[in-house]
Write an enzyme that holds these catalytic residues in place. Structure first.
Site, PDB file in Angstrom:
ATOM      1  N   ASP A  47       0.830  -1.201   0.000  1.00  0.00           N
ATOM      2  CA  ASP A  47       0.000   0.000   0.000  1.00  0.00           C
ATOM      3  C   ASP A  47       0.867   1.255   0.000  1.00  0.00           C
ATOM      4  O   ASP A  47       0.603   2.220  -0.720  1.00  0.00           O
ATOM      5  CB  ASP A  47      -0.921  -0.027   1.214  1.00  0.00           C
ATOM      6  CG  ASP A  47      -1.762   1.236   1.348  1.00  0.00           C
ATOM      7  OD1 ASP A  47      -2.550   1.519   0.436  1.00  0.00           O
ATOM      8  OD2 ASP A  47      -1.624   1.933   2.372  1.00  0.00           O
ATOM      9  N   GLU A 119      -1.887  -5.111  -3.847  1.00  0.00           N
ATOM     10  CA  GLU A 119      -0.932  -4.409  -2.989  1.00  0.00           C
ATOM     11  C   GLU A 119       0.106  -5.369  -2.409  1.00  0.00           C
ATOM     12  O   GLU A 119       1.282  -5.011  -2.275  1.00  0.00           O
ATOM     13  CB  GLU A 119      -1.674  -3.681  -1.882  1.00  0.00           C
ATOM     14  CG  GLU A 119      -2.493  -2.500  -2.394  1.00  0.00           C
ATOM     15  CD  GLU A 119      -3.292  -1.803  -1.326  1.00  0.00           C
ATOM     16  OE1 GLU A 119      -3.649  -0.637  -1.528  1.00  0.00           O
ATOM     17  OE2 GLU A 119      -3.577  -2.427  -0.268  1.00  0.00           O
TER      18      GLU A 119
END
Length: 223
Positions: A47, A119
């Site tokens: 992320d 991610e």
């Protein structure tokens, strides 16, 4: 914990260099499998890698854009929905490792699962290949989204709502702090605040317009 040969070929085709297979096995493993390690930690790392990659990209490509505009685009491009769309486009759902119940429940096509997987792969890429190589993968996979309209014309209140959620803040709070003028020409002053961030006020001829203007000003000030 060895990858299926087809999965390894798929990852390498995306631009990743696969050396330590258990790392990539982990990145593709959902918690429903009951395995000792799943993608959660790698998703946390990925992320941040994605956010920095997109932020650097937008900064270099949009030199005349205000901070609020850049923040609006960033939030749209790194959103769970955007990550899931990229994951679908590259065929990630064919390689996700899920428990039987989760798969039967449709988790392989869930925005939450696919977004997290995307991610996690970037997190694995960062550990295995470093930031520069992973940023290159991001630029390849997100090229269409960055060139498109994601985050360009979002309503200010929606943009602020997404910004607050993306920064783990409470939802924005709007309140009318003043009404003035005759009935045929009322003026509304609205204050919008985000807990532990700040507050701004804006005035317009309707409550709705004042809220939108306040949200826009908040993003320009704090976004």
């Amino acid at each position: 914990m060895r990858l299926d040969p087809a999965t390894r070929t798929w990852l390498e085709g995306l631009g990743f260099t696969v050396v330590h297979e258990p790392l990539w096995f982990e990145a593709l493993t959902h918690g429903s499998t009951g395995d000792a390690r799943d993608y959660d930690r790698l998703e946390f790392l990925g992320d941040r890698v994605l956010g920095l990659s997109i932020a650097e990209w937008l900064y270099g490509a949009s030199k005349a854009s205000a901070e609020g505009t850049l923040a609006q685009r960033l939030n749209a491009l790194v959103s769970r929905q955007s990550c899931a769309e990229v994951a679908r486009a590259i065929g990630a759902r064919e390689h996700v490792r899920l428990g039987k119940q989760a798969r039967d429940d449709g988790a392989a096509d869930s925005d939450n699962v696919l977004g997290d997987i995307m991610e996690a792969l970037l997190g694995a890429g960062f550990i295995e290949n470093g930031f520069d190589a992973t940023r290159d993968v991001v630029r390849s996979l997100w090229a269409e989204a960055v060139d498109g309209h994601a985050g360009r014309s979002k309503h200010p209140k929606s943009a602020l709502q997404e910004w607050a959620a993306g920064n783990q803040r409470k939802p924005p709070h709007y309140e009318v702090v003043e009404r003035s003028g005759p009935d045929h020409a009322m003026r509304f002053t609205v204050r919008v605040s985000v807990h532990k961030v700040g507050a701004v006020e804006a005035t317009a001829s309707s409550k709705r317009d004042a809220e939108a203007e306040a949200a826009k000003l908040f993003m320009e000030t704090y976004g």
